[in-house]
Design a protein around this motif. Structure first.
Motif, PDB file in Angstrom:
ATOM      1  N   ALA A   9      30.354  39.411  45.617  1.00 59.11           N
ATOM      2  CA  ALA A   9      30.977  38.214  45.044  1.00 59.11           C
ATOM      3  C   ALA A   9      31.082  38.325  43.529  1.00 59.11           C
ATOM      4  O   ALA A   9      32.078  37.899  42.936  1.00 59.11           O
ATOM      5  N   ALA A  10      30.081  38.892  42.876  1.00 56.57           N
ATOM      6  CA  ALA A  10      30.125  39.053  41.421  1.00 56.57           C
ATOM      7  C   ALA A  10      31.259  39.972  41.005  1.00 56.57           C
ATOM      8  O   ALA A  10      31.973  39.700  40.037  1.00 56.57           O
ATOM      9  N   ARG A  11      31.446  41.033  41.735  1.00 59.22           N
ATOM     10  CA  ARG A  11      32.534  41.970  41.421  1.00 59.22           C
ATOM     11  C   ARG A  11      33.898  41.346  41.705  1.00 59.22           C
ATOM     12  O   ARG A  11      34.834  41.509  40.914  1.00 59.22           O
ATOM     13  N   VAL A  12      34.015  40.649  42.827  1.00 58.46           N
ATOM     14  CA  VAL A  12      35.275  39.984  43.167  1.00 58.46           C
ATOM     15  C   VAL A  12      35.606  38.924  42.127  1.00 58.46           C
ATOM     16  O   VAL A  12      36.772  38.763  41.738  1.00 58.46           O
ATOM     17  N   GLU A  13      34.595  38.205  41.656  1.00 61.02           N
ATOM     18  CA  GLU A  13      34.807  37.174  40.633  1.00 61.02           C
ATOM     19  C   GLU A  13      35.438  37.783  39.385  1.00 61.02           C
ATOM     20  O   GLU A  13      36.433  37.271  38.861  1.00 61.02           O
ATOM     21  N   LEU A  14      34.883  38.878  38.888  1.00 63.14           N
ATOM     22  CA  LEU A  14      35.400  39.503  37.685  1.00 63.14           C
ATOM     23  C   LEU A  14      36.777  40.120  37.911  1.00 63.14           C
ATOM     24  O   LEU A  14      37.694  39.911  37.115  1.00 63.14           O
ATOM     25  N   ILE A  15      36.934  40.862  38.984  1.00 64.54           N
ATOM     26  CA  ILE A  15      38.213  41.532  39.259  1.00 64.54           C
ATOM     27  C   ILE A  15      39.328  40.521  39.433  1.00 64.54           C
ATOM     28  O   ILE A  15      40.434  40.693  38.910  1.00 64.54           O
ATOM     29  N   SER A  16      39.066  39.446  40.169  1.00 65.52           N
ATOM     30  CA  SER A  16      40.104  38.442  40.384  1.00 65.52           C
ATOM     31  C   SER A  16      40.486  37.747  39.079  1.00 65.52           C
ATOM     32  O   SER A  16      41.664  37.448  38.852  1.00 65.52           O
ATOM     33  N   LEU A  17      39.523  37.521  38.201  1.00 64.20           N
ATOM     34  CA  LEU A  17      39.834  36.904  36.911  1.00 64.20           C
ATOM     35  C   LEU A  17      40.683  37.838  36.052  1.00 64.20           C
ATOM     36  O   LEU A  17      41.657  37.406  35.426  1.00 64.20           O
ATOM     37  N   VAL A  18      40.344  39.106  36.028  1.00 64.82           N
ATOM     38  CA  VAL A  18      41.125  40.085  35.273  1.00 64.82           C
ATOM     39  C   VAL A  18      42.558  40.140  35.808  1.00 64.82           C
ATOM     40  O   VAL A  18      43.527  40.151  35.036  1.00 64.82           O
ATOM     41  N   LEU A  19      42.697  40.143  37.124  1.00 66.56           N
ATOM     42  CA  LEU A  19      44.038  40.175  37.714  1.00 66.56           C
ATOM     43  C   LEU A  19      44.817  38.895  37.444  1.00 66.56           C
ATOM     44  O   LEU A  19      46.028  38.941  37.217  1.00 66.56           O
ATOM     45  N   LEU A  20      44.145  37.759  37.445  1.00 69.38           N
ATOM     46  CA  LEU A  20      44.806  36.495  37.102  1.00 69.38           C
ATOM     47  C   LEU A  20      45.327  36.527  35.665  1.00 69.38           C
ATOM     48  O   LEU A  20      46.474  36.122  35.397  1.00 69.38           O
ATOM     49  N   PHE A  21      44.507  37.001  34.746  1.00 72.44           N
ATOM     50  CA  PHE A  21      44.942  37.093  33.355  1.00 72.44           C
ATOM     51  C   PHE A  21      46.059  38.120  33.183  1.00 72.44           C
ATOM     52  O   PHE A  21      46.988  37.910  32.403  1.00 72.44           O
ATOM     53  N   ALA A  22      45.971  39.237  33.889  1.00 71.49           N
ATOM     54  CA  ALA A  22      47.031  40.248  33.807  1.00 71.49           C
ATOM     55  C   ALA A  22      48.353  39.677  34.333  1.00 71.49           C
ATOM     56  O   ALA A  22      49.410  39.902  33.739  1.00 71.49           O
ATOM     57  N   ASN A  23      48.288  38.938  35.416  1.00 70.06           N
ATOM     58  CA  ASN A  23      49.487  38.302  35.958  1.00 70.06           C
ATOM     59  C   ASN A  23      50.051  37.304  34.956  1.00 70.06           C
ATOM     60  O   ASN A  23      51.261  37.241  34.734  1.00 70.06           O
ATOM     61  N   LEU A  24      49.191  36.527  34.342  1.00 73.93           N
ATOM     62  CA  LEU A  24      49.622  35.522  33.368  1.00 73.93           C
ATOM     63  C   LEU A  24      50.258  36.177  32.139  1.00 73.93           C
ATOM     64  O   LEU A  24      51.260  35.684  31.611  1.00 73.93           O
ATOM     65  N   ALA A  25      49.695  37.296  31.703  1.00 74.53           N
ATOM     66  CA  ALA A  25      50.196  37.965  30.508  1.00 74.53           C
ATOM     67  C   ALA A  25      51.462  38.775  30.746  1.00 74.53           C
ATOM     68  O   ALA A  25      52.179  39.093  29.799  1.00 74.53           O
ATOM     69  N   THR A  26      51.752  39.096  31.989  1.00 74.31           N
ATOM     70  CA  THR A  26      52.918  39.952  32.264  1.00 74.31           C
ATOM     71  C   THR A  26      54.001  39.169  33.003  1.00 74.31           C
ATOM     72  O   THR A  26      54.780  38.471  32.388  1.00 74.31           O
ATOM     73  N   VAL A  27      54.026  39.268  34.311  1.00 72.61           N
ATOM     74  CA  VAL A  27      55.138  38.734  35.095  1.00 72.61           C
ATOM     75  C   VAL A  27      54.979  37.277  35.493  1.00 72.61           C
ATOM     76  O   VAL A  27      55.964  36.602  35.781  1.00 72.61           O
ATOM     77  N   HIS A  28      53.770  36.788  35.525  1.00 75.21           N
ATOM     78  CA  HIS A  28      53.465  35.400  35.894  1.00 75.21           C
ATOM     79  C   HIS A  28      54.123  34.990  37.225  1.00 75.21           C
ATOM     80  O   HIS A  28      54.879  34.027  37.308  1.00 75.21           O
ATOM     81  N   TRP A  29      53.818  35.760  38.256  1.00 73.27           N
ATOM     82  CA  TRP A  29      54.313  35.445  39.598  1.00 73.27           C
ATOM     83  C   TRP A  29      53.441  34.368  40.208  1.00 73.27           C
ATOM     84  O   TRP A  29      52.217  34.520  40.329  1.00 73.27           O
ATOM     85  N   ALA A  30      54.061  33.287  40.621  1.00 67.86           N
ATOM     86  CA  ALA A  30      53.323  32.160  41.203  1.00 67.86           C
ATOM     87  C   ALA A  30      52.574  32.547  42.484  1.00 67.86           C
ATOM     88  O   ALA A  30      51.440  32.095  42.686  1.00 67.86           O
ATOM     89  N   PRO A  31      53.165  33.358  43.370  1.00 71.26           N
ATOM     90  CA  PRO A  31      52.411  33.718  44.586  1.00 71.26           C
ATOM     91  C   PRO A  31      51.117  34.488  44.301  1.00 71.26           C
ATOM     92  O   PRO A  31      50.130  34.325  45.006  1.00 71.26           O
ATOM     93  N   VAL A  32      51.135  35.303  43.254  1.00 70.74           N
ATOM     94  CA  VAL A  32      49.921  36.046  42.889  1.00 70.74           C
ATOM     95  C   VAL A  32      48.839  35.068  42.434  1.00 70.74           C
ATOM     96  O   VAL A  32      47.683  35.161  42.848  1.00 70.74           O
ATOM     97  N   ALA A  33      49.229  34.124  41.592  1.00 76.40           N
ATOM     98  CA  ALA A  33      48.274  33.117  41.124  1.00 76.40           C
ATOM     99  C   ALA A  33      47.792  32.249  42.280  1.00 76.40           C
ATOM    100  O   ALA A  33      46.615  31.876  42.336  1.00 76.40           O
ATOM    101  N   SER A  34      48.683  31.935  43.211  1.00 72.01           N
ATOM    102  CA  SER A  34      48.308  31.114  44.364  1.00 72.01           C
ATOM    103  C   SER A  34      47.319  31.829  45.276  1.00 72.01           C
ATOM    104  O   SER A  34      46.511  31.186  45.939  1.00 72.01           O
ATOM    105  N   LEU A  35      47.377  33.131  45.297  1.00 70.61           N
ATOM    106  CA  LEU A  35      46.445  33.906  46.112  1.00 70.61           C
ATOM    107  C   LEU A  35      45.134  34.150  45.380  1.00 70.61           C
ATOM    108  O   LEU A  35      44.047  33.929  45.923  1.00 70.61           O
ATOM    109  N   LEU A  36      45.236  34.589  44.134  1.00 72.24           N
ATOM    110  CA  LEU A  36      44.036  34.986  43.396  1.00 72.24           C
ATOM    111  C   LEU A  36      43.217  33.805  42.889  1.00 72.24           C
ATOM    112  O   LEU A  36      41.998  33.932  42.728  1.00 72.24           O
TER     113      LEU A  36
END
Length: 91
Positions: A9-36
């Motif tokens: 859970a600790a690893r998933v917490e960090l990885i998912s946050l990094v991916l959320l920020f990467a999505n926000l900083a680049t393409v900002h796809w709503a489905p990615v944010a809705s999943l992550l």
């Protein structure tokens, strides 16, 4: 020692946050944010719950509430505490 669910859970917490920020900083796809977003939230809650179940130390419990890296900080503190108790130099 921390349990495997807490470690995962600790690893998933960090990885998912990094991916959320990467999505926000680049393409900002709503489905990615809705999943992550829910994945990150669930991992955050699992970290907090598992920490409260496994540790009586107030500082360790408080670390669980630090967003993103709290889980890794908890793992680090729990492992250090376990190493100290095994070496006989416990607090």
């Amino acid at each position: 020692m921390p349990s495997p669910p807490l470690t995962i859970a600790a690893r998933v917490e960090l990885i998912s946050l990094v991916l959320l920020f990467a999505n926000l900083a680049t393409v900002h796809w709503a489905p990615v944010a809705s999943l992550l977003g829910p994945v990150h939230g669930c991992a955050y809650l699992v970290v907090a719950g598992a920490t409260f179940r496994e540790s009586r130390d107030v500082r360790t419990r408080l670390l669980a509430f630090v967003p993103g890296i709290g889980g890794l900080l908890v793992l680090r503190r729990m492992r250090a505490s376990a190493d100290e108790s095994m070496s006989g130099t416990g607090r």
